[in-house]
Write an enzyme that holds these catalytic residues in place. Sequence first.
Site, PDB file in Angstrom:
ATOM      1  CE  LYS A 205      -9.612 -40.621 -25.111  1.00  0.00           C
ATOM      2  NZ  LYS A 205      -9.820 -42.077 -25.372  1.00  0.00           N
TER       3      LYS A 205
ATOM      4  NE  ARG B 186      -6.188 -47.312 -28.016  1.00  0.00           N
ATOM      5  CZ  ARG B 186      -6.314 -46.137 -27.391  1.00  0.00           C
ATOM      6  NH1 ARG B 186      -5.238 -45.430 -27.096  1.00  0.00           N
ATOM      7  NH2 ARG B 186      -7.506 -45.664 -27.079  1.00  0.00           N
TER       8      ARG B 186
ATOM      9  NE  ARG C 241      -3.092 -41.131 -23.586  1.00  0.00           N
ATOM     10  CZ  ARG C 241      -2.802 -39.875 -23.844  1.00  0.00           C
ATOM     11  NH1 ARG C 241      -1.616 -39.378 -23.523  1.00  0.00           N
ATOM     12  NH2 ARG C 241      -3.628 -39.073 -24.444  1.00  0.00           N
ATOM     13  N   GLY C 242      -2.248 -41.858 -26.996  1.00  0.00           N
ATOM     14  CA  GLY C 242      -2.097 -40.619 -27.751  1.00  0.00           C
ATOM     15  C   GLY C 242      -1.643 -40.987 -29.160  1.00  0.00           C
TER      16      GLY C 242
ATOM     17  CG  ASP D 125      -7.194 -40.281 -31.355  1.00  0.00           C
ATOM     18  OD1 ASP D 125      -7.711 -39.368 -30.679  1.00  0.00           O
ATOM     19  OD2 ASP D 125      -6.303 -41.031 -30.922  1.00  0.00           O
TER      20      ASP D 125
HETATM   21  O1  MRU Z   1      -7.313 -43.134 -25.759  1.00  0.00           O
HETATM   22  P1  MRU Z   1      -6.158 -42.169 -25.904  1.00  0.00           P
HETATM   23  O2  MRU Z   1      -5.667 -41.646 -24.601  1.00  0.00           O
HETATM   24  O3  MRU Z   1      -5.053 -42.715 -26.763  1.00  0.00           O
HETATM   25  O4  MRU Z   1      -6.785 -40.934 -26.697  1.00  0.00           O
HETATM   26  C1  MRU Z   1      -5.943 -39.883 -27.047  1.00  0.00           C
HETATM   27  C2  MRU Z   1      -6.652 -38.747 -27.680  1.00  0.00           C
HETATM   28  O5  MRU Z   1      -7.824 -38.777 -27.972  1.00  0.00           O
HETATM   29  C3  MRU Z   1      -5.804 -37.551 -28.041  1.00  0.00           C
HETATM   30  O6  MRU Z   1      -6.539 -36.380 -27.945  1.00  0.00           O
HETATM   31  C4  MRU Z   1      -5.302 -37.708 -29.470  1.00  0.00           C
HETATM   32  O7  MRU Z   1      -4.681 -38.957 -29.633  1.00  0.00           O
HETATM   33  C5  MRU Z   1      -4.358 -36.641 -29.855  1.00  0.00           C
HETATM   34  S1  MRU Z   1      -2.807 -36.765 -29.000  1.00  0.00           S
HETATM   35  C6  MRU Z   1      -1.776 -35.580 -29.628  1.00  0.00           C
END
Ligand code: MRU
Length: 344
Positions: free
Chosen positions: A247, A90, A53-54, A236
Amino acid sequence: MTGMRPVTTRVAPLHWDGQLSLLDQRRLPWVEHWVTVRDAAHAARLIQALVVRGAPAIGIAAAYALAQQACQGNDLPALRRAARRLAAARPTAVNLRWAVERVMTAIEAAAPGHRAAVAEREARALHAEDAAACLRIGTLGAALFAGTAVTLLTHCNTGALATGGIGTALGIVRTLHAQGRLQRVFACEARPVLQGARLTVWECLQDGLPVTLLPDHAAASLLAAGGIDGVVLGADRIAADGSVANKLGTYPLAVLAARHGVPFVSAAPVSTFDLACPTGGSIPIEQRDGEEVRRLGRHRVVDRAVPVYNPSFDVAPAGLVTAIVCERGVVQPVDEARVRSVVA
Ligand code: MRU
């Protein structure tokens, strides 16, 4: 900076040796378990399930997964289907779609016998570019903070687990640490999936960064108490007007930072910008399964029949964002003209 230690990390979310392996982030920090990816459809399910994830990391994983699929067969319609499945895994992080389109464009342009090699080269290239972007973001972002005892608040996980390198916002933290200027990073736990508590704290401990965990709602009193030099987090998707989807909990942090006069900084590679999205309101927000909220780990807290509102992300409007740091420069103040002049 003279005397600065190299900015490195011991952490990586994935490994490629002709086959893709993912560090299962659902099982961190308890177990370091690697999952071997079978094909693109399997990768899409693993991305949906948050094994990886990320925003940048899911793009890189999908790029390698498509390359792996191309090694298994060069039939173009099948590869196009695999690409669509990966890109749809996603909806919010635009890096995913961007990475898949980039590899697919390379595949489409290649002769049938070269599709696998071209796809692998493109995936490796975008992985390396993300690592370089993280280093640049770290340098540019660290320069926004003066002094030798910088204390930052962060949210979710934006580190090595979420990228191809040292991280975005956590890359800024790592860079300050390497410069000998980091006093401490405070990490919000990031309910309900706990990317902050489970992942950011684990990463910080792996790399010896001074970290303090807080419940999400303690951010208000922490900021009110003073002593926080900045709120740094990732993104994101960033709209053309500079609104930042990130997030869940990002929007309240932006409001709090403005209320208490603390700089609110988003750090993200150029692949996170979506200039076709005019404002934050046009960014699709993923709604996740209510079971993430009804349960605490394996324990049921709330009956299955209870409806749950569980958006995975929210949006900090551009007016609350002090600066956006990407590898091409710093957008500050944040408005559409500056976003376009730095990114486009
Ligand atoms: O649901 P996730 O864990 O994929 O969400 C990730 C985030 O919101 C991060 O802050 C974002 O992807 C930036 S990662 C460099």
